[in-house]
Design an enzyme around this catalytic site. Sequence first.
Site, short mmCIF file in Angstrom:
data_model
loop_
_atom_site.label_atom_id
_atom_site.label_comp_id
_atom_site.label_asym_id
_atom_site.label_seq_id
_atom_site.Cartn_x
_atom_site.Cartn_y
_atom_site.Cartn_z
N TYR A 75 51.16 -14.43 6.99
CA TYR A 75 50.25 -13.29 6.91
C TYR A 75 48.86 -13.79 7.30
CZ TYR A 75 53.85 -10.80 4.18
OH TYR A 75 55.01 -10.20 3.74
N PHE A 86 57.80 -2.19 1.42
CA PHE A 86 57.51 -0.81 1.82
C PHE A 86 57.91 0.16 0.70
CE2 PHE A 86 58.31 -2.06 6.55
CZ PHE A 86 57.06 -2.70 6.59
N PRO A 87 57.48 -0.11 -0.56
CA PRO A 87 57.89 0.77 -1.66
C PRO A 87 57.30 2.18 -1.56
CG PRO A 87 56.18 -0.76 -2.39
CD PRO A 87 56.60 -1.20 -1.01
N GLY A 133 55.04 6.52 4.14
CA GLY A 133 53.81 6.06 3.54
C GLY A 133 53.13 7.13 2.74
N LEU A 164 54.30 10.99 1.60
CA LEU A 164 54.68 11.30 0.21
C LEU A 164 53.89 12.50 -0.31
CD1 LEU A 164 54.83 7.64 -1.15
CD2 LEU A 164 56.78 9.21 -0.99
N1 NAP Z 1 60.07 -9.45 3.26
C1 NAP Z 1 59.51 -8.75 4.22
O1 NAP Z 1 59.96 -8.79 5.35
C2 NAP Z 1 58.30 -7.90 3.94
C3 NAP Z 1 57.91 -6.94 4.89
C4 NAP Z 1 56.82 -6.14 4.60
C5 NAP Z 1 56.14 -6.29 3.41
N2 NAP Z 1 56.54 -7.24 2.49
C6 NAP Z 1 55.85 -7.37 1.19
O2 NAP Z 1 55.97 -6.15 0.49
C7 NAP Z 1 54.69 -5.71 0.03
C8 NAP Z 1 54.68 -4.20 -0.09
O3 NAP Z 1 54.79 -3.59 1.19
P1 NAP Z 1 53.56 -2.85 1.89
O4 NAP Z 1 52.33 -3.23 1.17
O5 NAP Z 1 53.56 -3.06 3.34
O6 NAP Z 1 54.02 -1.38 1.87
P2 NAP Z 1 53.75 -0.13 0.95
O7 NAP Z 1 53.41 -0.59 -0.44
O8 NAP Z 1 54.91 0.78 1.13
O9 NAP Z 1 52.49 0.55 1.62
C9 NAP Z 1 51.24 0.00 1.59
C10 NAP Z 1 50.30 1.08 2.07
O10 NAP Z 1 50.13 2.02 1.04
C11 NAP Z 1 48.74 2.17 0.74
N3 NAP Z 1 48.65 2.32 -0.71
C12 NAP Z 1 48.98 1.43 -1.68
N4 NAP Z 1 48.78 1.95 -2.89
C13 NAP Z 1 48.32 3.21 -2.70
C14 NAP Z 1 47.91 4.25 -3.56
N5 NAP Z 1 47.96 4.12 -4.89
N6 NAP Z 1 47.49 5.40 -3.01
C15 NAP Z 1 47.43 5.57 -1.68
N7 NAP Z 1 47.79 4.62 -0.80
C16 NAP Z 1 48.23 3.44 -1.31
C17 NAP Z 1 48.04 0.97 1.28
O11 NAP Z 1 46.77 1.30 1.80
P3 NAP Z 1 45.42 0.94 1.01
O12 NAP Z 1 45.12 -0.49 1.32
O13 NAP Z 1 44.43 1.90 1.60
O14 NAP Z 1 45.67 1.19 -0.44
C18 NAP Z 1 48.95 0.57 2.44
O15 NAP Z 1 48.55 1.23 3.61
C19 NAP Z 1 53.73 -6.30 1.07
O16 NAP Z 1 52.41 -6.36 0.59
C20 NAP Z 1 54.35 -7.65 1.33
O17 NAP Z 1 53.92 -8.58 0.33
C21 NAP Z 1 57.63 -8.03 2.75
#
Ligand code: NAP
Length: 295
Positions: free
Chosen positions: A57, A208-209, A218, A222
């Site tokens: 990252y 991507f929760p 996203g 939702l």
């Molecule tokens: N193993 C793998 O291949 C892999 C792949 C991808 C990700 N990951 C891990 O999984 C974690 C979670 O995935 P993710 O962060 O990409 O996806 P995510 O949690 O589905 O989405 C993150 C997005 O949601 C927004 N967000 C978060 N909380 C929010 C809220 N309360 N209200 C409104 N928007 C909100 C964030 O923007 P803001 O910054 O504006 O809040 C960001 O744009 C990553 O951080 C990473 O550590 C692992």
Amino acid sequence: MNENNLGDTTVNRIGFGAMQLAGPGVFGPPADPENAKAVLRHAVANGVDHIDTAQIYGPDVVNDLIREALHPYPEGLRLATKVGGARDDKGGWLPSADPASLKRQVEENLRSLRVERLDLVNLRRFERDHPEFTNPPLADQLGALAELREEGKIDMIGISNAHLDTVESAIELTGAVCVQNAYSILNRTDDDIIELCRRHAVAFVPFFPLGSAFGAGGPRHLAADEHVSAVAAKHGATATQIALAWLLGRYERMLLIPGTSSIAHLDENLAVGRIELDADDLERLEKVQAIPLGA
Ligand SMILES: NC(=O)c1ccc[n+]([C@@H]2O[C@H](COP(=O)([O-])OP(=O)(O)OC[C@H]3O[C@@H](n4cnc5c(N)ncnc54)[C@H](OP(=O)(O)O)[C@@H]3O)[C@@H](O)[C@H]2O)c1
């Protein structure tokens, strides 16, 4: 019965995914590194004891931020990372998954996080999102990580981006303690893997929760969904909170790592444990239309 929720340890079910702290495209530094560090400190000060990261990252950017914000790490903080990928000079994702490369990436994570042992290393496979990449034999990859576990450089091993049969083999071959695959109320394709995890008391840590920051899913999607927003209105919650609460109710070893670069969003995410969805809510949320990942 083993009550721990991550291998032989227990973490708070709402952790933090640090990927969003890098610059656009998870490449290079963020616009405001001090804000990123403040988010990390706020997370830990408010009970987060499980942070998901990766040396790729940035590269290095996110691990550097974690180290600068939190080292020396508080007792009980679990740092989870992943190996198996690399970046090209434009930020494109590449496989780097032969046993020697995996060992090198573990060393890079040890160095950039400044720890002697990584709490959890996920083997990141590319069999789902990049089936065109060649995946080395699973036993060889896991064997390399198991050797590092023997040497004390890794505590626990997990598997990521994997099909059901790969997860089954990883549990059998190395005692994998968690699966990190994409899963959310908008993408339930891994229900069968969650059942497998349940049978083996293995954690499921969805990435991507919220349905992914990159595709059509996203937070905005939702909020626009009539079923999610109706349940959110009933609970005085946000749509993202309902999506996270739904995940928590899905499986007792579902561990969340929502990613955000905003303290306000972080606070909303940390408050989700207080939301209790009832049978009517769950029935309504069954109607949420799944969307293909990356759409
Ligand atoms: N193993 C793998 O291949 C892999 C792949 C991808 C990700 N990951 C891990 O999984 C974690 C979670 O995935 P993710 O962060 O990409 O996806 P995510 O949690 O589905 O989405 C993150 C997005 O949601 C927004 N967000 C978060 N909380 C929010 C809220 N309360 N209200 C409104 N928007 C909100 C964030 O923007 P803001 O910054 O504006 O809040 C960001 O744009 C990553 O951080 C990473 O550590 C692992």
